[in-house]
Each structure stands twice: as C-alpha cells, then as structure tokens.
Design a protein around this motif. Structure first.
Motif, PDB file in Angstrom:
ATOM      1  N   UNK A  74       0.758   2.873 -10.828  1.00 28.12           N
ATOM      2  CA  UNK A  74       0.420   3.717  -9.569  1.00 28.12           C
ATOM      3  C   UNK A  74      -0.879   4.990  -9.610  1.00 28.12           C
ATOM      4  N   UNK A  75      -0.518   5.946 -10.531  1.00 27.29           N
ATOM      5  CA  UNK A  75      -1.240   6.603 -11.805  1.00 27.29           C
ATOM      6  C   UNK A  75      -2.100   6.274 -12.089  1.00 27.29           C
ATOM      7  N   UNK A  76      -2.645   4.770 -12.662  1.00 26.71           N
ATOM      8  CA  UNK A  76      -3.558   4.207 -13.830  1.00 26.71           C
ATOM      9  C   UNK A  76      -4.386   3.358 -12.322  1.00 26.71           C
ATOM     10  N   UNK A 175       2.740  12.602  -3.591  1.00 24.78           N
ATOM     11  CA  UNK A 175       1.742  11.469  -4.937  1.00 24.78           C
ATOM     12  C   UNK A 175       2.068  12.816  -5.585  1.00 24.78           C
ATOM     13  N   UNK A 176       2.788  13.694  -6.044  1.00 26.35           N
ATOM     14  CA  UNK A 176       2.788  13.390  -7.765  1.00 26.35           C
ATOM     15  C   UNK A 176       4.229  13.004  -8.461  1.00 26.35           C
ATOM     16  N   UNK A 177       5.024  12.814  -7.290  1.00 29.67           N
ATOM     17  CA  UNK A 177       6.257  12.154  -7.681  1.00 29.67           C
ATOM     18  C   UNK A 177       5.703  10.223  -8.382  1.00 29.67           C
ATOM     19  N   UNK A 201       8.737  13.094   3.743  1.00 31.60           N
ATOM     20  CA  UNK A 201       7.349  12.718   4.041  1.00 31.60           C
ATOM     21  C   UNK A 201       7.188  13.090   2.407  1.00 31.60           C
ATOM     22  N   UNK A 202       7.904  13.729   1.198  1.00 31.24           N
ATOM     23  CA  UNK A 202       7.786  13.365   0.107  1.00 31.24           C
ATOM     24  C   UNK A 202       8.372  12.235  -0.497  1.00 31.24           C
ATOM     25  N   UNK A 203       9.762  11.896  -0.084  1.00 30.96           N
ATOM     26  CA  UNK A 203       9.843  10.463  -0.918  1.00 30.96           C
ATOM     27  C   UNK A 203       9.274   9.193   0.046  1.00 30.96           C
ATOM     28  N   UNK A 204       8.633   9.762   1.237  1.00 29.23           N
ATOM     29  CA  UNK A 204       8.109   7.989   1.714  1.00 29.23           C
ATOM     30  C   UNK A 204       6.770   8.639   1.292  1.00 29.23           C
ATOM     31  N   UNK A 205       5.604   8.920   0.751  1.00 22.51           N
ATOM     32  CA  UNK A 205       5.088   9.417   0.315  1.00 22.51           C
ATOM     33  C   UNK A 205       4.823   8.054  -0.972  1.00 22.51           C
ATOM     34  N   UNK A 206       6.221   9.054  -1.402  1.00 20.05           N
ATOM     35  CA  UNK A 206       6.305   8.127  -3.498  1.00 20.05           C
ATOM     36  C   UNK A 206       6.388   6.816  -3.279  1.00 20.05           C
ATOM     37  N   UNK A 207       7.699   6.629  -2.402  1.00 21.53           N
ATOM     38  CA  UNK A 207       7.779   4.877  -2.260  1.00 21.53           C
ATOM     39  C   UNK A 207       6.361   4.256  -1.599  1.00 21.53           C
ATOM     40  N   UNK A 208       5.994   4.969  -0.564  1.00 18.95           N
ATOM     41  CA  UNK A 208       4.632   4.002  -0.218  1.00 18.95           C
ATOM     42  C   UNK A 208       3.654   3.746  -1.447  1.00 18.95           C
ATOM     43  N   UNK A 209       3.176   4.822  -1.910  1.00 20.32           N
ATOM     44  CA  UNK A 209       2.080   4.567  -2.945  1.00 20.32           C
ATOM     45  C   UNK A 209       2.702   3.772  -3.753  1.00 20.32           C
ATOM     46  N   UNK A 210       4.233   3.977  -4.784  1.00 27.06           N
ATOM     47  CA  UNK A 210       4.714   2.288  -5.833  1.00 27.06           C
ATOM     48  C   UNK A 210       4.899   1.681  -4.439  1.00 27.06           C
ATOM     49  N   UNK A 214       2.622  -2.022  -6.065  1.00 24.40           N
ATOM     50  CA  UNK A 214       3.497  -3.790  -6.490  1.00 24.40           C
ATOM     51  C   UNK A 214       2.705  -4.628  -5.746  1.00 24.40           C
ATOM     52  N   UNK A 215       2.072  -4.427  -4.274  1.00 24.27           N
ATOM     53  CA  UNK A 215       1.615  -5.262  -4.097  1.00 24.27           C
ATOM     54  C   UNK A 215       0.331  -5.888  -4.812  1.00 24.27           C
ATOM     55  N   UNK A 216      -0.589  -4.654  -4.742  1.00 25.11           N
ATOM     56  CA  UNK A 216      -2.070  -5.006  -5.487  1.00 25.11           C
ATOM     57  C   UNK A 216      -2.051  -5.125  -6.936  1.00 25.11           C
ATOM     58  N   UNK A 217      -0.480  -4.304  -7.238  1.00 24.71           N
ATOM     59  CA  UNK A 217      -1.472  -5.019  -9.142  1.00 24.71           C
ATOM     60  C   UNK A 217       0.330  -5.330  -9.477  1.00 24.71           C
ATOM     61  N   UNK A 218       0.862  -6.440  -9.111  1.00 31.34           N
ATOM     62  CA  UNK A 218       2.461  -6.479  -8.670  1.00 31.34           C
ATOM     63  C   UNK A 218       2.948  -6.773 -11.012  1.00 31.34           C
TER      64      UNK A 218
END
Length: 389
Positions: A74-76, A175-177, A201-210, A214-218
C-alpha cells in the motif's frame, strides 16, 4: 520560547531568524550526518523498478546496497507518483512535504502553548521550526527523504479528532498503519481507553487499504505478507548503533532473544496499566505521547530518524513547565552522540553511550506518566494541553 529584550524589534527578529536559518542550513548540508536522501532513493527506485521496469517490488536493491523496499505494498501505491518525477523534483517534493508536516505539528502543539501564555507568534514559531529541523531524528528524516513525519501527522490528526469529538477519529491511524505497521500500536491505545468507534475505524481503514491493495496488486502483497515482512535482514543489522530500540540494546549485548521478549512485555504492561489507571482517560495528549514512545521502544528496529515520535512528549512536557527535562533531552538528541560508537557499539563498555537515545525515550515516557497525575494537572490547570482545534 522567550526572546531577549534587545532582539524584540522587527529587524532584529528577522535578522535572528535568518541568521539561525543560514547557520542550520550550512550545518545540515555540510555535516557528516547529511544523508543524501538515501531512503527517498530507495522509495523512488523501488517503485520505478516495479512499475516501469516490470521487476518485483521487493527484489530491488538501491545502488547495489543491501537496502530495498520494506513497507507494505500500500505504501508503494501511495508513492507511485514518484515514478513520474526527476530526481531533483522528487527531492523538492520530499523537502516540501516534510516542511509542511513540521508546520502542522507546530500549529497543533506549539501555537496553543504560545496562545495560552499570550506570547508573540512569528519569531518563536520560526525558531521552533528551525529547532525541530536541527533535532537529529527530524534532520535525518529531512536528509534521508523519510516519511516518519507524515506518519506522525496522520496519527496526531486523530488526536485532534478525538479532542473535538469528530466521528472520523481513527482514519489517520489506520492509514499510517497501512503504510507502516508500527503505528498499529495506537489501535491498542484506543481499545484500552474504550474509544471503540475510533479503534474500529482505525482497524477498518488499515484492513480496507490492505485488502484493496491485495486485490489491485496481488503479487507484491503476497511477497510482502509471506516473505519480506519476516525477513528482518532486509532493514539492516539489529545491532547497528542507529537501532535505538530495546531490541537494538540487547542485540549489541548479544543477549538471548527471550530477554527482548521480557523487556517488551514489561514496557507494554507498564503502558497498559498506566493507560487504564488514568483518572482522565479522555485527555489523550499524554496518552498519545506515551504510546508513540512505547512504539519506538518495542519495535524490533527503531532507527534514529524514527525517534521523531518523541516530539509529542517533548511538546507535552514543555507545556507542563518541564523545561529542564525538555532542554536536556533535546540537546542530547541533537548531538549525534550515539554515533561515537558507530564502529564498535557492542558489549557493556558501550552500554550507556551507544544506547543513549533509548534511555532518553524511556525517561521521557516515565516522566510523562509521572506528571500526568491528577494532582499535577490541578496544580497546572491553566496550562492544560490540547492540540489546536
């Protein structure tokens, strides 16, 4: 920050700020500790190798060194715009972003400190900005092109959101996590303080971004979560003197790993006990400051530039009138003292000096927890700390 009487005229203040800025600029660009934007080169090179050259993100090594991309994919994706920039433009963007992050931190922490004391703004804020830039973890963040200040601002944005009761609290931490795993410790803080909505919200945001990544760049996601994450050798040697974490301390002593596990357990237990036993659990400024330091202490790797996370503790203690503690910690962490043991940081003979920043971080953690007592808050009630809304 008090400006001497003879320097309170307009021209004198401008001369003071400009002269200080020039001196610090010369020091930053000529000192041996200038880092030549090495980490920015790793970020940009890794993303270009992946997106432009078609290589594997986690196979890239910068300038034939051992260092490559170590963050989640995600950072990339966040750093993907770097592929469209030339090197000078990438450096300029990095400097501009880090400058903006310091300005935000000062707006949230230092400006309220001045306002509560009816102090003038421009000169103290300008000098405070320069002081932060001179602070070794921050100056390394600037000259490495690192992202620590961005992550710190994301987390502190949630501190502001909690202070003002905004529903979006937790997005910054999430997002930071997702960009770097260490800030996930703040989810633990939110749970301990029963801020369940923000924690979710924090856990959901991190999990959602992750998951979205994974879907976009598996491929890179699989490489990171099954391989790169567990390869500690990718980030450098644990015993390297720049690793100012408890793991670094014990690696330099060649101690068994169980000692590190025990040390982490003690720090986490103390932190959890303190958070749960606070009389004012909704006053989060001290809680975030301590949690940031805990994250640095318990992480396997805390390079010197990661220690920008102690800045909230320094601001909090300054607001509580602990100027001597702040001054000592700040001056010592501007000296690059630990690098005196760069070639041989091992053993008990180097124990005190090569781990100095660990001791400072631990001392700041304990000092904040001791001065967060209700009696201390009552004595200094007019100076209560909240970030600016």
């Amino acid at each position: 920050m008090i400006v001497p009487e003879r320097l309170r005229s307009g021209p004198a203040q401008v001369a003071l700020v400009v002269g200080t800025a020039i001196a610090i600029g010369v020091f930053l660009t000529t000192a041996l500790t200038f880092r030549h934007f090495f980490d920015l080169g790793v970020y940009r090179g890794s993303v270009r190798y992946w997106l432009i050259d078609g290589g594997h993100l986690y196979d890239y090594r910068y300038q034939h060194s051992a260092y490559g991309f170590t963050y989640p994919p995600f950072a990339a994706l966040v750093m993907a715009p770097l592929v469209m920039t030339s090197w000078p433009v990438a450096v300029a963007i990095s400097l501009a972003v880090n400058t903006a992050m310091v300005v935000l931190l000062l707006r949230w922490f230092f400006v309220p400190f001045l306002q509560r004391r009816s102090r003038p703004m421009w000169t103290p804020c300008a000098l405070a900005f320069l002081a932060v830039v001179l602070f070794e973890p921050a100056r390394d963040t600037f000259t490495l092109g690192q992202i620590n200040l961005v992550l710190l601002v994301l987390v502190c944005a949630d501190l502001r959101a909690l202070a003002t009761g905004r529903r979006r609290a937790g997005i910054g931490i999430g997002l930071a996590a997702a960009i770097k795993l260490t800030p996930a410790v703040f989810v633990g803080y939110l749970l301990l303080t029963r801020q369940y909505r923000a924690a979710a919200t924090a856990a959901g945001t991190a999990a959602g971004a992750t998951v979205l990544t994974a879907i976009v760049v598996p491929g890179p996601s699989r490489d990171f979560w099954t391989g790169a994450l567990w390869d500690t050798g990718r980030v450098g040697k644990l015993a390297y003197v720049s690793n100012q974490s408890l793991r670094g301390v014990l690696a330099r002593l060649d101690a068994p790993e169980i000692w590190w596990v025990a040390a982490v357990a003690l720090v986490v237990a103390y932190w959890a006990w303190w958070v749960r036993s606070r009389r004012t659990p909704n006053d989060h400024a001290a809680g975030f400051a301590v949690t940031a330091i805990v994250a640095c202490l318990i992480s396997p790797v805390t390079w010197v530039h990661h220690l920008v996370w102690v800045l909230p503790a320094l601001f909090w203690l300054l607001d509580r009138g602990r100027t001597t503690v702040v001054a000592i910690a700040y001056v010592l962490m501007c000296t690059s003292f630990v690098w005196l043991w760069w070639t041989h940081p091992f053993g008990w003979s180097a124990f005190a000096g090569s781990n100095l920043y660990v001791w400072i971080a631990a001392a700041l953690m304990v000092t904040v927890t001791l001065h967060d007592r209700p009696s201390a808050r009552r004595r200094r009630a007019p100076q209560r700390t909240d970030v600016a809304g």
